[in-house]
Design an enzyme around this catalytic site. Structure first.
Site, PDB file in Angstrom:
ATOM      1  N   SER A 159       4.018  24.960 -36.241  1.00 39.51           N
ATOM      2  CA  SER A 159       4.185  25.055 -37.692  1.00 39.51           C
ATOM      3  C   SER A 159       2.848  25.380 -38.323  1.00 39.51           C
ATOM      4  CB  SER A 159       4.701  23.736 -38.269  1.00 39.51           C
ATOM      5  OG  SER A 159       5.992  23.464 -37.792  1.00 39.51           O
ATOM      6  N   ALA A 160       2.816  26.417 -39.131  1.00 37.89           N
ATOM      7  CA  ALA A 160       1.565  26.861 -39.746  1.00 37.89           C
ATOM      8  C   ALA A 160       0.934  25.794 -40.624  1.00 37.89           C
ATOM      9  CB  ALA A 160       1.807  28.134 -40.555  1.00 37.89           C
ATOM     10  N   HIS A 161       1.758  25.047 -41.370  1.00 38.70           N
ATOM     11  CA  HIS A 161       1.189  24.085 -42.315  1.00 38.70           C
ATOM     12  C   HIS A 161       0.411  22.968 -41.629  1.00 38.70           C
ATOM     13  CE1 HIS A 161       4.874  21.841 -41.365  1.00 38.70           C
ATOM     14  NE2 HIS A 161       4.255  20.776 -41.831  1.00 38.70           N
ATOM     15  N   THR A 211      14.711  39.364 -42.978  1.00 47.93           N
ATOM     16  CA  THR A 211      13.407  40.016 -43.059  1.00 47.93           C
ATOM     17  C   THR A 211      12.310  39.039 -42.668  1.00 47.93           C
ATOM     18  OG1 THR A 211      14.259  41.386 -44.839  1.00 47.93           O
ATOM     19  CG2 THR A 211      11.859  41.253 -44.617  1.00 47.93           C
ATOM     20  N   CYS A 221       7.219  14.281 -43.348  1.00 45.76           N
ATOM     21  CA  CYS A 221       8.635  14.640 -43.221  1.00 45.76           C
ATOM     22  C   CYS A 221       9.549  13.454 -43.446  1.00 45.76           C
ATOM     23  CB  CYS A 221       8.916  15.281 -41.861  1.00 45.76           C
ATOM     24  SG  CYS A 221       8.413  14.297 -40.457  1.00 45.76           S
TER      25      CYS A 221
END
Length: 191
Positions: free
Chosen positions: A8-10, A46, A133
């Protein structure tokens, strides 16, 4: 045996909502959303090009900052030692195990994690009583339960995260606020 890795980028300072999936050769998961040929037919829609570029930039920065992990681990260890010296009843969750260097989890039996978070917030120190989360959920950590902690004790833990701008002064501020919070709450009448 099939192996995969999700990222996960975050978690490394990149944009929220973008990630990566690395699959072992031969592993072909079924698409959850069908429609287009994107991502080798693994997903429709996309691609989030801006998010992907942001993830790439964050990954490059994270790699450049890897040498800083030793500094953060030393700060985390100093924070834990200082907190335990000031509040002997506290416990470090996962002490002695291989852990991520920028995060600590302290358990103070008898003092609810949310109460600690509020008291430390009033002292200008930001911590959490759980993972992002699970914010808004009032239940003990399933991870601490899996580590053998009772539900009551697991509800008395806080998480402290250190970042790129953390320094010795931040550790001292936390330790002073933690000691004052523990002393105040230990004297408070039971509800």
């Amino acid at each position: 045996m099939h192996t995969l890795l999700t990222l996960s980028a975050h978690k490394i300072g990149g944009p929220a909502g973008v990630g990566a999936l690395i699959l072992a050769d031969g592993l072909e998961p079924e698409a959850l959303i069908r429609g287009g040929g994107q991502e080798k037919r693994r997903r429709a829609g996309t691609e989030n090009v801006v998010g992907i570029a942001g993830f790439g930039a964050a990954a490059r920065l994270a790699r450049e900052e890897l040498p800083d992990s030793a500094r953060l681990t030393a700060l985390r260890d100093a924070l834990e030692a200082s907190a335990l010296a000031a509040v002997p009843a506290a416990r470090v969750m996962g002490a002695g195990a291989a852990r991520v260097g920028n995060t600590s989890n302290l358990l103070l039996p008898g003092v609810a994690g949310e109460t600690q978070v509020m008291a430390l917030d009033l002292a200008g120190v930001a911590v959490s009583a759980g993972s992002a989360c699970s914010s808004g959920k009032v239940k003990p950590s399933h991870v601490l339960a899996a580590m053998g902690e009772s539900a009551g004790d697991a509800a008395c833990a806080i998480r402290i995260s250190l970042g790129w701008d953390s320094d010795g002064a931040a550790v001292e501020r936390f330790s002073a606020a933690y000691a004052a919070m523990a002393a105040r709450l230990a004297r408070a009448p039971a509800a």
